[in-house]
Design a protein around this motif. Structure first.
Motif, PDB file in Angstrom:
ATOM      1  N   VAL A 149     -22.572 -42.043   1.992  1.00  0.00           N
ATOM      2  CA  VAL A 149     -22.886 -40.713   2.519  1.00  0.00           C
ATOM      3  C   VAL A 149     -24.189 -40.173   1.945  1.00  0.00           C
ATOM      4  O   VAL A 149     -25.054 -39.669   2.668  1.00  0.00           O
ATOM      5  N   THR A 150     -24.347 -40.292   0.625  1.00  0.00           N
ATOM      6  CA  THR A 150     -25.552 -39.731   0.009  1.00  0.00           C
ATOM      7  C   THR A 150     -26.805 -40.530   0.363  1.00  0.00           C
ATOM      8  O   THR A 150     -27.893 -39.958   0.475  1.00  0.00           O
ATOM      9  N   LYS A 151     -26.669 -41.832   0.554  1.00  0.00           N
ATOM     10  CA  LYS A 151     -27.839 -42.619   0.940  1.00  0.00           C
ATOM     11  C   LYS A 151     -28.235 -42.333   2.391  1.00  0.00           C
ATOM     12  O   LYS A 151     -29.428 -42.361   2.727  1.00  0.00           O
ATOM     13  N   HIS A 152     -27.259 -42.063   3.263  1.00  0.00           N
ATOM     14  CA  HIS A 152     -27.605 -41.585   4.600  1.00  0.00           C
ATOM     15  C   HIS A 152     -28.405 -40.281   4.497  1.00  0.00           C
ATOM     16  O   HIS A 152     -29.402 -40.090   5.199  1.00  0.00           O
ATOM     17  N   ALA A 153     -27.944 -39.387   3.634  1.00  0.00           N
ATOM     18  CA  ALA A 153     -28.623 -38.104   3.465  1.00  0.00           C
ATOM     19  C   ALA A 153     -30.029 -38.284   2.905  1.00  0.00           C
ATOM     20  O   ALA A 153     -30.965 -37.582   3.314  1.00  0.00           O
ATOM     21  N   ALA A 154     -30.198 -39.214   1.975  1.00  0.00           N
ATOM     22  CA  ALA A 154     -31.526 -39.458   1.401  1.00  0.00           C
ATOM     23  C   ALA A 154     -32.502 -39.934   2.470  1.00  0.00           C
ATOM     24  O   ALA A 154     -33.669 -39.513   2.501  1.00  0.00           O
TER      25      ALA A 154
END
Length: 267
Positions: A149-154
């Protein structure tokens, strides 16, 4: 961008990709500051011939102090490599603090650095922001909820930066590798959690595990050519195209892959 005689800051630089990128920058004549929460950053700085800063780059005050130290010691920052990262909770069981920490390190640290850097870069008409995401941000990572999830956001934030500030002379690149021989990956091999070990196998069995120095060479080539998406594993692009061409088929395939990993672990 030509990095020679430019000032570069690299976070998460005590080891792994960050240390390799900092080494490559120094070899190309950049003035480099390495940053990490680990005390190993001082050894990295000494080995590379770089300035070193130890602290938490996920906190607003930490980033402010880091950038102030870099400017005082090396001059105004020209390139910022937002490379620090953590895994975070593997599934839905993680508590609020664990999820917040994953977002702080993997996403908000990028936002907070950009907030402090972009105005000055706009005035100078030049600057370069490099975000370390992951193939998990283009695809997903089995067994790793927070990381995916956080890498998608990054990646989403890096795209937005490029669209919004590209006409101001500000360049953005986003690194999205699969398996790289780093402490982050090696830690998954002996993790206590079944989900963490499954996630590790999902990465190591999907493609070749690269050395950090090889990734750093690809990063430098991308920065010099000002390429947005950096894919040290070229096969990620084909996987991404397959995902976009038939999302439901891709999801079914990922579920099959997940079952295969679980079955192999059982034997």
């Amino acid at each position: 961008m030509e990095v020679r005689e430019k000032t570069a800051v690299v976070t998460g630089a005590a080891s792994g990709i960050g240390r390799a990128v900092a080494t490559a920058l120094a070899a190309r004549g950049a003035r480099v500051m390495v940053a990490d929460i680990s005390s190993g950053v001082h050894d990295a700085g000494a080995e590379i011939g770089a300035a070193a800063w130890q602290g938490d780059v996920s906190a607003p005050d930490g980033i402010r102090d880091l950038l102030a130290a870099a400017e005082a010691q090396l001059g105004p920052v020209d390139l910022y490599f937002a490379n620090a990262g953590i895994i975070g909770p593997p599934g839905l069981s993680g508590d609020e603090a664990e999820w917040d920490r994953a977002f702080d390190v993997n996403v908000r640290a990028h936002i907070r650095a950009a907030q402090q850097l972009i105005p000055g870069w706009q005035q100078r008409g030049e600057g370069y922001f490099v975000s370390t995401a992951s193939a998990a941000g283009l695809l997903t990572q089995i067994g790793q909820a927070a990381y995916s999830v956080t890498k998608h956001a990054a990646i989403g934030f890096a795209e937005w930066l490029s669209v919004t500030y590209g006409d101001d002379g500000i360049r953005v690149s986003c690194l999205a590798p699969m398996g790289v021989n780093t402490p982050l990956l090696r830690g998954g091999e002996t993790a206590d959690s079944d989900a963490d070990r499954t996630a590790n196998r999902a990465v190591t069995s999907a493609g070749k595990v690269l050395e950090p120095a090889d990734v750093a060479d690809v990063v430098m080539a991308a920065v010099e050519s000002e390429t947005f998406l950096i894919l040290p594993h070229p096969e990620v692009l084909e996987m991404y195209r397959m995902k976009g061409s038939d999302y439901d088929r891709w999801l079914r395939g990922m579920r099959r892959y997940q079952r295969t990993l679980a079955e192999s672990a059982a034997h």
